[in-house]
Design a protein around this motif. Structure first.
Motif, PDB file in Angstrom:
ATOM      1  N   SER A  64       0.821  -1.206   0.000  1.00  0.00           N
ATOM      2  CA  SER A  64       0.000   0.000   0.000  1.00  0.00           C
ATOM      3  C   SER A  64       0.858   1.260   0.000  1.00  0.00           C
ATOM      4  CB  SER A  64      -0.921   0.011   1.223  1.00  0.00           C
ATOM      5  OG  SER A  64      -0.158   0.066   2.418  1.00  0.00           O
ATOM      6  N   THR A  65       0.283   2.333  -0.509  1.00  0.00           N
ATOM      7  CA  THR A  65       0.866   3.662  -0.389  1.00  0.00           C
ATOM      8  C   THR A  65       0.667   4.159   1.041  1.00  0.00           C
ATOM      9  OG1 THR A  65       0.316   4.129  -2.695  1.00  0.00           O
ATOM     10  CG2 THR A  65       0.767   6.031  -1.278  1.00  0.00           C
ATOM     11  N   VAL A  66       1.700   4.738   1.639  1.00  0.00           N
ATOM     12  CA  VAL A  66       1.603   5.289   3.004  1.00  0.00           C
ATOM     13  C   VAL A  66       1.697   6.810   2.921  1.00  0.00           C
ATOM     14  CG1 VAL A  66       2.572   5.318   5.325  1.00  0.00           C
ATOM     15  CG2 VAL A  66       2.689   3.217   3.962  1.00  0.00           C
ATOM     16  N   VAL A  67       0.686   7.504   3.480  1.00  0.00           N
ATOM     17  CA  VAL A  67       0.680   8.967   3.441  1.00  0.00           C
ATOM     18  C   VAL A  67       0.587   9.543   4.856  1.00  0.00           C
ATOM     19  CG1 VAL A  67      -0.337   9.108   1.139  1.00  0.00           C
ATOM     20  CG2 VAL A  67      -1.833   9.074   3.139  1.00  0.00           C
ATOM     21  N   ASP A  68       1.205  10.695   5.031  1.00  0.00           N
ATOM     22  CA  ASP A  68       1.131  11.455   6.279  1.00  0.00           C
ATOM     23  C   ASP A  68       0.438  12.778   5.991  1.00  0.00           C
ATOM     24  OD1 ASP A  68       1.437  12.790   8.652  1.00  0.00           O
ATOM     25  OD2 ASP A  68       3.629  12.715   8.699  1.00  0.00           O
ATOM     26  N   GLY A  69      -0.819  12.895   6.449  1.00  0.00           N
ATOM     27  CA  GLY A  69      -1.564  14.132   6.283  1.00  0.00           C
ATOM     28  C   GLY A  69      -1.611  14.965   7.544  1.00  0.00           C
ATOM     29  N   LEU A  70      -0.809  14.589   8.534  1.00  0.00           N
ATOM     30  CA  LEU A  70      -0.773  15.318   9.798  1.00  0.00           C
ATOM     31  C   LEU A  70       0.223  16.468   9.768  1.00  0.00           C
ATOM     32  CD1 LEU A  70      -0.953  12.294  12.283  1.00  0.00           C
ATOM     33  CD2 LEU A  70      -2.818  13.623  11.264  1.00  0.00           C
ATOM     34  N   ARG A  71       0.743  16.753   8.602  1.00  0.00           N
ATOM     35  CA  ARG A  71       1.679  17.871   8.415  1.00  0.00           C
ATOM     36  C   ARG A  71       1.376  18.521   7.072  1.00  0.00           C
ATOM     37  NH1 ARG A  71       7.100  16.149   9.261  1.00  0.00           N
ATOM     38  NH2 ARG A  71       6.185  14.736  10.793  1.00  0.00           N
ATOM     39  N   TYR A  72       1.890  19.728   6.886  1.00  0.00           N
ATOM     40  CA  TYR A  72       1.703  20.390   5.600  1.00  0.00           C
ATOM     41  C   TYR A  72       3.069  20.758   5.014  1.00  0.00           C
ATOM     42  CZ  TYR A  72       0.162  23.349   1.854  1.00  0.00           C
ATOM     43  OH  TYR A  72      -0.027  23.856   0.601  1.00  0.00           O
ATOM     44  N   PRO A  73       3.301  20.446   3.732  1.00  0.00           N
ATOM     45  CA  PRO A  73       2.386  19.717   2.863  1.00  0.00           C
ATOM     46  C   PRO A  73       2.328  18.233   3.223  1.00  0.00           C
ATOM     47  CG  PRO A  73       4.474  20.076   1.742  1.00  0.00           C
ATOM     48  CD  PRO A  73       4.563  20.825   3.037  1.00  0.00           C
ATOM     49  N   PRO A  74       1.235  17.557   2.868  1.00  0.00           N
ATOM     50  CA  PRO A  74       1.168  16.112   3.113  1.00  0.00           C
ATOM     51  C   PRO A  74       2.285  15.393   2.367  1.00  0.00           C
ATOM     52  CG  PRO A  74      -0.973  16.997   2.443  1.00  0.00           C
ATOM     53  CD  PRO A  74       0.033  18.067   2.188  1.00  0.00           C
ATOM     54  N   VAL A  75       2.647  14.211   2.879  1.00  0.00           N
ATOM     55  CA  VAL A  75       3.799  13.488   2.335  1.00  0.00           C
ATOM     56  C   VAL A  75       3.423  12.044   2.009  1.00  0.00           C
ATOM     57  CG1 VAL A  75       6.183  12.752   2.754  1.00  0.00           C
ATOM     58  CG2 VAL A  75       5.354  14.897   3.722  1.00  0.00           C
ATOM     59  N   VAL A  76       3.849  11.581   0.843  1.00  0.00           N
ATOM     60  CA  VAL A  76       3.830  10.148   0.540  1.00  0.00           C
ATOM     61  C   VAL A  76       5.114   9.565   1.112  1.00  0.00           C
ATOM     62  CG1 VAL A  76       3.892   8.386  -1.259  1.00  0.00           C
ATOM     63  CG2 VAL A  76       2.438  10.398  -1.542  1.00  0.00           C
ATOM     64  N   LEU A  77       4.978   8.814   2.206  1.00  0.00           N
ATOM     65  CA  LEU A  77       6.159   8.233   2.852  1.00  0.00           C
ATOM     66  C   LEU A  77       6.641   6.986   2.123  1.00  0.00           C
ATOM     67  CD1 LEU A  77       5.081   8.584   6.587  1.00  0.00           C
ATOM     68  CD2 LEU A  77       6.686  10.015   5.322  1.00  0.00           C
TER      69      LEU A  77
END
Length: 444
Positions: A263-276
């Motif tokens: 799966s793709t892992v994303v972090d939307g708890l920061r700006y800009p969001p990041v694809v980890l």
């Protein structure tokens, strides 16, 4: 507990994530190193979920109802759920790859995952859930923007799922997308799931078997790929058996994984969001959700040796067959006869993996031409050529399987043609970059 009821809540004792001592566990038995491994085939087509509501604005997997038409499949999944509730590990298919699941709230069960895979202890796990209702049991209540580990663009709300993720959940769940969420303190999750991170990773898989196991057991399931750590991820039950035979009691066989990449892992708890971690959902698809996700960036740097990874797949060498992998960037010249002959100084079996531009049979022709002009003793070299096709989804789906197949043929080096890092290509090249011993760049 009623195994047939996906809405039964299973709760273990809460623990404080700041407590460094392991909490007392209610699950048994302790992990065993040598067990008899059984493969149980089930019919995934007999499993279905009825949406919890047809009302507009209500997600179909808010609290869905599970139906299993096949008696054999129902019995097999109920037995697997019992093993999970006893603290055992069970391998099962997801739409991405096969996963090795255990009760995410039980420390001894989670430790069993690390032991079976020989997985580094600081590599966090993804928690798999069957409904949004189940996910909310793992989150702080109510969600507060001030409690997040880094600045966010949100305002506090009574919804416990951070609002930034709601467009992604609406579009991609169930599916191959993992989101980073704030970890409550105390948390129902085992601290071994999150390592030292103030967040945990969660996703709702699309595969009916994975969903059914979480629903029947009532458990959030910690589930990394069901392979020996560092090896190519398994896309078939036979791959799991090769790596974990004697280490886990049960493998649920539901056929081949459809996506083939994690799966793709994303972090939307920061700006800009990041694809980890790139994966089954592309960055382009995420940007199409609009809002802050239009600005999502892809993390280019993995965790350092002395740094704990924020998500799986960010630190250690991964996805590697026994054979050495030579990755060719897009536009780099393919291996010529001399390159193959140099390999033949040390090996006699060479693997070739073609994608979009390398021609069928080119390696045999190059080798023959080189040998015709060489002098002295000639070594017999066997070429094993595989094609993944030109479509990005087909390449992703077949990548891990073909690396394993070439390993089984005993090749000692695999030359792989890379693809453009866009759409599915970003995840494909991410995995190949971690598997490769050598990367051949384009000469400009």
């Amino acid at each position: 507990m009623d195994d047939a009821n996906p809405n039964v809540e299973h709760r273990n004792g809460y623990h404080s994530n700041s407590d460094t001592s392991p909490p007392p566990s209610t699950c048994t038995p302790p992990y065993r190193r040598t067990v008899q491994t059984i493969i149980e085939s089930v019919d995934s087509d007999s499993i279905s979920f009825r949406p919890s509501s047809d009302e507009p604005g209500v997600h179909p997997y808010e609290d869905p109802k599970l139906t299993i038409l096949s008696d054999k499949t129902r019995i097999a999944l109920n037995s697997a759920a019992e093993l999970l509730k006893e603290g055992q590990c069970v391998a099962f298919p997801t739409e991405t790859v096969y996963g090795l699941g255990a009760d995410a709230t039980c420390t001894s069960a989670v430790r069993g995952i690390y032991a079976a895979k020989s997985r580094p202890a600081d590599n966090p796990l993804i928690v798999h859930i069957a409904s949004l209702k189940q996910l909310r049991r793992l989150l702080p209540k109510p969600f507060s923007a001030a409690a997040l580990p880094s600045p966010t663009v949100e305002e506090p709300t009574e919804e416990t799922i951070p609002a930034v993720y709601l467009p992604l959940i609406e579009k991609f769940w169930p599916g191959p997308l993992t989101i980073l969420l704030p970890l409550p303190n105390p948390s129902p999750l085992s601290p071994n799931v999150t390592s030292v991170q103030p967040t945990f990773a969660a996703r709702m898989p699309r595969h009916p078997i994975a969903l059914a196991l979480s629903a029947i057991s009532g458990l959030p399931l910690a589930a990394p790929s069901a392979n020996a750590s560092g090896k190519p991820s398994p896309t078939k039950a036979a791959h799991v058996y090769t790596d974990l035979q004697g280490k886990i009691p049960l493998i649920i066989d539901g056929g081949s994984a459809n996506v083939g990449l994690e799966s793709t892992v994303v972090d939307g708890l920061r700006y800009p969001p990041v694809v980890l971690r790139p994966g089954g959902i592309s960055a382009e698809e995420i940007r199409a959700c609009g809002g802050v996700w239009q600005d999502v960036v892809v993390a280019k740097k993995d965790a350092d040796d002395n740094e704990a990874p924020r998500a799986p797949g960010m630190k250690y060498k991964h996805y590697s067959p026994r054979a050495g992998v030579v990755l060719y960037d897009v536009g780099a010249a393919p291996p010529n006869g001399k390159d193959l002959m140099i390999s033949a100084n040390y090996v006699s079996r060479v693997g070739i993996v073609r994608t979009r531009t390398w021609q069928k049979g080119f390696a045999e022709r190059e080798l023959k031409r080189c040998m015709e002009h060489s002098q002295g003793e000639q070594k017999h070299v066997e070429i094993f050529e595989e094609s993944l096709g030109s479509d990005g989804k087909d390449i992703g789906r077949g990548l891990f399987a073909v690396l394993r197949e070439l390993d089984e043929k005993g090749v000692d080096v695999i030359h792989v043609e890379g693809i453009d890092e866009k759409d599915e290509g970003l995840a494909v090249m991410n995995r190949l970059g971690k598997a490769a011993s050598v990367v051949v760049r384009k000469v400009t």
